[in-house]
Design a protein around this motif. Structure first.
Motif, PDB file in Angstrom:
ATOM      1  N   ALA A 166       0.837  -1.202   0.000  1.00 34.27           N
ATOM      2  CA  ALA A 166       0.000   0.000   0.000  1.00 34.27           C
ATOM      3  C   ALA A 166       0.875   1.256   0.000  1.00 34.27           C
ATOM      4  CB  ALA A 166      -0.939   0.000   1.204  1.00 34.27           C
TER       5      ALA A 166
ATOM      6  N   TYR B  97     -12.005   8.403 -10.007  1.00 33.26           N
ATOM      7  CA  TYR B  97     -10.696   8.570 -10.629  1.00 33.26           C
ATOM      8  C   TYR B  97     -10.769   9.450 -11.863  1.00 33.26           C
ATOM      9  CZ  TYR B  97     -12.807   4.519 -12.919  1.00 33.26           C
ATOM     10  OH  TYR B  97     -13.682   3.661 -13.537  1.00 33.26           O
TER      11      TYR B  97
ATOM     12  N   GLY C 276       2.114   2.128  -3.349  1.00 30.28           N
ATOM     13  CA  GLY C 276       1.092   2.358  -4.364  1.00 30.28           C
ATOM     14  C   GLY C 276       0.716   1.128  -5.167  1.00 30.28           C
TER      15      GLY C 276
ATOM     16  N   SER D 273      -4.306  -0.559  -3.247  1.00 30.73           N
ATOM     17  CA  SER D 273      -5.068   0.610  -2.822  1.00 30.73           C
ATOM     18  C   SER D 273      -6.180   0.264  -1.835  1.00 30.73           C
ATOM     19  CB  SER D 273      -5.681   1.317  -4.031  1.00 30.73           C
ATOM     20  OG  SER D 273      -6.562   0.453  -4.707  1.00 30.73           O
ATOM     21  N   ARG D 274      -6.584  -0.988  -1.813  1.00 23.87           N
ATOM     22  CA  ARG D 274      -7.733  -1.327  -0.984  1.00 23.87           C
ATOM     23  C   ARG D 274      -7.766  -2.821  -0.718  1.00 23.87           C
ATOM     24  NH1 ARG D 274     -12.707  -3.341  -2.203  1.00 23.87           N
ATOM     25  NH2 ARG D 274     -14.414  -2.669  -0.909  1.00 23.87           N
TER      26      ARG D 274
END
Length: 135
Positions: free
Chosen positions: A30, A79, A33, A36-37
């Motif tokens: 995380a 996004y 990058g 993300s989830r």
């Protein structure tokens, strides 16, 4: 992820490491990058309603409008894209009228008309990939 009381522990046992190592690895991913989830993905038609929506936002307002959209708990993706419709988001809620109220609120708040693209047919693809060394 396994559906159980201690999913990280079960993942660790399957991987032959400790629960702390699994959590640390996920935190590193995380932080870089790469992740993300972590959370469930629901079959939205069984849980309520969902739609993909887009807005054509002037560049100077993109951050402001994105932050406004992200305030809704019903938004699970938000996004920017390189396109006339440059801000895309997914709304999920209890029913279609609920989603329409949010789209109407966003239009009133931003002055921008959402492009509303509810899913007609789901096409499943396997996004799985090996996390370890290739055989």
């Amino acid at each position: 992820m396994p559906i159980c009381a201690e999913p990280y522990l079960e993942m660790a046992q399957a991987l032959g490491c400790s629960e702390d190592q699994v959590i640390a690895c996920l935190q590193r991913m995380a932080g870089h990058g790469r992740l993300s989830r972590i959370g469930p993905v629901f079959e939205h038609r069984r849980a309520g309603a969902s739609t993909l929506a887009a807005l054509a936002v002037p560049a100077e307002r993109l951050q402001q409008v994105a932050e406004r959209i992200s305030q809704y708990p019903e938004v699970n993706h938000n996004y920017a894209r390189e396109h006339h419709y440059n801000l895309w988001f997914v709304l999920t809620g209890p029913d279609r009228p609920h989603l329409q109220r949010i789209l109407d609120e966003l239009q009133a708040d931003t002055g921008l008309t959402p492009l509303d693209l509810p899913m007609l047919t789901a096409y499943r693809i396997d996004l799985g990939f090996a996390l370890g060394d290739a055989p």
